[in-house]
Motif scaffolding. Structure first.
Motif, PDB file in Angstrom:
ATOM      1  N   MET A 151     -15.463  -7.506  -6.280  1.00  7.23           N
ATOM      2  CA  MET A 151     -14.452  -8.472  -6.647  1.00  7.23           C
ATOM      3  C   MET A 151     -14.820  -9.026  -8.060  1.00  7.23           C
ATOM      4  SD  MET A 151     -12.250  -8.296  -4.099  1.00  7.23           S
ATOM      5  CE  MET A 151     -12.976  -6.828  -3.552  1.00  7.23           C
ATOM      6  N   ALA A 152     -16.027  -9.284  -8.599  1.00  9.90           N
ATOM      7  CA  ALA A 152     -16.269  -9.627  -9.832  1.00  9.90           C
ATOM      8  C   ALA A 152     -15.994  -8.654 -10.884  1.00  9.90           C
ATOM      9  CB  ALA A 152     -17.870  -9.952  -9.937  1.00  9.90           C
ATOM     10  N   GLY A 153     -15.919  -7.324 -10.531  1.00  8.63           N
ATOM     11  CA  GLY A 153     -15.553  -6.049 -11.351  1.00  8.63           C
ATOM     12  C   GLY A 153     -14.057  -6.201 -11.691  1.00  8.63           C
ATOM     13  N   ALA A 154     -13.289  -6.533 -10.534  1.00  5.90           N
ATOM     14  CA  ALA A 154     -11.952  -6.517 -10.756  1.00  5.90           C
ATOM     15  C   ALA A 154     -11.398  -7.747 -11.890  1.00  5.90           C
ATOM     16  CB  ALA A 154     -11.319  -6.823  -9.502  1.00  5.90           C
ATOM     17  N   ARG A 155     -12.251  -8.706 -11.737  1.00  8.92           N
ATOM     18  CA  ARG A 155     -11.787  -9.875 -12.632  1.00  8.92           C
ATOM     19  C   ARG A 155     -12.322  -9.356 -14.127  1.00  8.92           C
ATOM     20  NH1 ARG A 155      -8.528 -13.400 -14.173  1.00  8.92           N
ATOM     21  NH2 ARG A 155      -9.327 -15.388 -15.195  1.00  8.92           N
ATOM     22  N   ALA A 156     -13.610  -8.809 -14.312  1.00  6.31           N
ATOM     23  CA  ALA A 156     -14.197  -8.459 -15.616  1.00  6.31           C
ATOM     24  C   ALA A 156     -13.143  -7.375 -16.209  1.00  6.31           C
ATOM     25  CB  ALA A 156     -15.431  -7.746 -15.303  1.00  6.31           C
ATOM     26  N   VAL A 157     -12.380  -6.550 -15.501  1.00  6.66           N
ATOM     27  CA  VAL A 157     -11.391  -5.755 -16.346  1.00  6.66           C
ATOM     28  C   VAL A 157     -10.165  -6.158 -16.630  1.00  6.66           C
ATOM     29  CG1 VAL A 157     -12.437  -3.278 -15.342  1.00  6.66           C
ATOM     30  CG2 VAL A 157     -10.538  -4.516 -13.855  1.00  6.66           C
ATOM     31  N   GLY A 158      -9.999  -7.560 -16.268  1.00 11.08           N
ATOM     32  CA  GLY A 158      -8.826  -8.239 -16.641  1.00 11.08           C
ATOM     33  C   GLY A 158      -7.725  -8.684 -15.487  1.00 11.08           C
ATOM     34  N   ALA A 159      -8.131  -8.233 -14.289  1.00 12.75           N
ATOM     35  CA  ALA A 159      -6.930  -8.537 -13.122  1.00 12.75           C
ATOM     36  C   ALA A 159      -6.840  -9.790 -13.088  1.00 12.75           C
ATOM     37  CB  ALA A 159      -7.342  -7.829 -12.137  1.00 12.75           C
ATOM     38  N   ASP A 160      -5.500 -10.276 -12.672  1.00 13.73           N
ATOM     39  CA  ASP A 160      -5.202 -11.518 -12.185  1.00 13.73           C
ATOM     40  C   ASP A 160      -5.407 -11.635 -10.532  1.00 13.73           C
ATOM     41  OD1 ASP A 160      -3.883 -12.684 -14.690  1.00 13.73           O
ATOM     42  OD2 ASP A 160      -2.642 -11.008 -14.231  1.00 13.73           O
ATOM     43  N   ARG A 161      -5.110 -10.668  -9.957  1.00 15.29           N
ATOM     44  CA  ARG A 161      -5.237 -10.795  -8.486  1.00 15.29           C
ATOM     45  C   ARG A 161      -5.934  -9.554  -7.942  1.00 15.29           C
ATOM     46  NH1 ARG A 161      -0.194 -13.975  -5.586  1.00 15.29           N
ATOM     47  NH2 ARG A 161      -0.315 -15.575  -6.743  1.00 15.29           N
ATOM     48  N   VAL A 162      -6.469  -9.582  -6.646  1.00 17.87           N
ATOM     49  CA  VAL A 162      -6.661  -8.199  -5.871  1.00 17.87           C
ATOM     50  C   VAL A 162      -5.810  -8.005  -4.632  1.00 17.87           C
ATOM     51  CG1 VAL A 162      -9.119  -7.758  -6.689  1.00 17.87           C
ATOM     52  CG2 VAL A 162      -8.743  -9.156  -4.696  1.00 17.87           C
ATOM     53  N   GLU A 163      -5.357  -6.976  -4.260  1.00 14.85           N
ATOM     54  CA  GLU A 163      -4.906  -6.872  -2.892  1.00 14.85           C
ATOM     55  C   GLU A 163      -5.699  -6.239  -1.868  1.00 14.85           C
ATOM     56  OE1 GLU A 163      -0.941  -4.490  -0.451  1.00 14.85           O
ATOM     57  OE2 GLU A 163      -0.673  -5.325  -2.729  1.00 14.85           O
ATOM     58  N   LEU A 164      -6.054  -6.814  -0.993  1.00 16.31           N
ATOM     59  CA  LEU A 164      -7.158  -6.099  -0.123  1.00 16.31           C
ATOM     60  C   LEU A 164      -6.435  -5.111   0.739  1.00 16.31           C
ATOM     61  CD1 LEU A 164      -9.049  -9.309   1.040  1.00 16.31           C
ATOM     62  CD2 LEU A 164      -9.763  -7.726  -0.597  1.00 16.31           C
ATOM     63  N   TYR A 165      -6.975  -3.874   0.985  1.00 11.24           N
ATOM     64  CA  TYR A 165      -6.447  -2.856   1.698  1.00 11.24           C
ATOM     65  C   TYR A 165      -6.629  -3.282   3.113  1.00 11.24           C
ATOM     66  CZ  TYR A 165      -6.458   1.949   3.816  1.00 11.24           C
ATOM     67  OH  TYR A 165      -6.178   2.977   4.299  1.00 11.24           O
ATOM     68  N   THR A 166      -5.673  -3.457   4.013  1.00 13.61           N
ATOM     69  CA  THR A 166      -6.078  -4.136   5.182  1.00 13.61           C
ATOM     70  C   THR A 166      -5.920  -3.014   6.354  1.00 13.61           C
ATOM     71  OG1 THR A 166      -3.872  -4.869   5.497  1.00 13.61           O
ATOM     72  CG2 THR A 166      -5.508  -6.459   4.709  1.00 13.61           C
ATOM     73  N   GLU A 167      -5.777  -1.702   6.188  1.00 19.29           N
ATOM     74  CA  GLU A 167      -5.593  -0.860   7.363  1.00 19.29           C
ATOM     75  C   GLU A 167      -6.852  -0.745   7.961  1.00 19.29           C
ATOM     76  OE1 GLU A 167      -6.296   2.679   9.357  1.00 19.29           O
ATOM     77  OE2 GLU A 167      -7.142   2.284   7.737  1.00 19.29           O
ATOM     78  N   PRO A 168      -8.003  -0.932   7.488  1.00 21.83           N
ATOM     79  CA  PRO A 168      -9.253  -0.824   8.472  1.00 21.83           C
ATOM     80  C   PRO A 168      -9.224  -2.090   9.473  1.00 21.83           C
ATOM     81  CG  PRO A 168      -9.952  -0.455   6.145  1.00 21.83           C
ATOM     82  CD  PRO A 168      -8.698  -0.710   6.105  1.00 21.83           C
TER      83      PRO A 168
END
Length: 251
Positions: A151-168
């Motif tokens: 998650m910290a990496g997603a913020r580091a590349v500039g994203a505002d949000r993440v969408e968690l892939y919930t199929e599992p």
């Protein structure tokens, strides 16, 4: 028009891809993607999601532009366009400037989304496209697996949000692994929030598994639901189905 469900802490975005899939089997223009979107919005959905794939097997380019225009009549509702930014997504982002774009690492011939981004491999390629979308005033969400460490990496590349892939989670629901898998999602959502990211979720969420997921993951701000919701709508109608999902969120 304002949403009658605006007090809910988690927004519902309806993915209308499956409406387009049925329409595309004939040349009659029915069922109407625009009509489906409007009925869902009128019933209280907070937004509409589309995932226009390069082969146009469901949502077509014309649908994206028509929906973007129609959404102007629904201030306060969100238009979310999903797709791979290394394929056709950025063309739509530049043309219609949706509320949100969700970057998904699908291959062109992929059956459906089935994994999140590997930021160690793709993060630097994503960074300038994320920056471009944000400069256009478009919120950027990255489709991610439930890995708290990522998650910290997603913020580091500039994203505002993440969408968690919930199929599992959906696959484990009702089995002996449900609690274990749900805990992983709860930790990932908490890690995303701690990193300063907004949290979305989607893929195979339905009326049965939605409430337990949101109870365990209170950081989730938006769920995007398509396949199960449209399947339910075949039996219940769009309005009753949307209200049923909003009730699951409220619970």
């Amino acid at each position: 028009m304002t949403s009658p469900t605006s007090a809910l802490r988690c927004a519902l975005s309806v993915n209308v891809n499956k409406v387009a899939l049925v329409r595309n089997t004939r040349h009659l223009g029915i069922p109407s993607v625009l009509r489906a979107a409007e009925l869902c919005l009128a019933a209280g959905a907070h937004g509409i999601t589309v995932h226009p794939r390069p082969d146009a097997r469901h949502i077509r380019a014309g649908d994206v532009h028509e929906l973007a225009q129609r959404m102007q009549a629904w201030p306060g509702r969100e238009f979310n366009i999903e797709g791979n930014p290394f394929q056709n997504l950025m063309d739509f982002v530049r043309a219609v400037r949706p509320t949100q774009c969700t970057f998904v690492p699908d291959s062109e011939d992929q059956f459906t989304s089935d994994h999140g981004w590997d930021l160690a491999r793709d993060g630097e390629r994503l960074r300038p496209l994320i920056a471009e979308a944000r400069a256009l005033g478009v919120r950027v969400s990255l489709f991610m697996d439930a890995d708290p460490a990522a998650m910290a990496g997603a913020r580091a590349v500039g994203a505002d949000r993440v969408e968690l892939y919930t199929e599992p989670y959906a696959a484990a629901f009702g089995t002996a692994r449900q609690a274990e898998v749900l805990d992983a999602f709860a930790r990932a959502a908490a890690a995303a929030a701690a990193a300063g990211l907004g949290v979305n979720a989607g893929h195979d969420l339905n009326r049965a598994n939605l409430t337990p997921f949101l109870q365990a993951c209170p950081a989730v701000q938006e769920v995007s639901i398509g396949h199960a919701l449209i399947a339910d709508a075949l039996e219940l109608g769009y309005a009753e189905t949307v209200r049923a999902y909003l009730a699951r969120i409220a619970a």
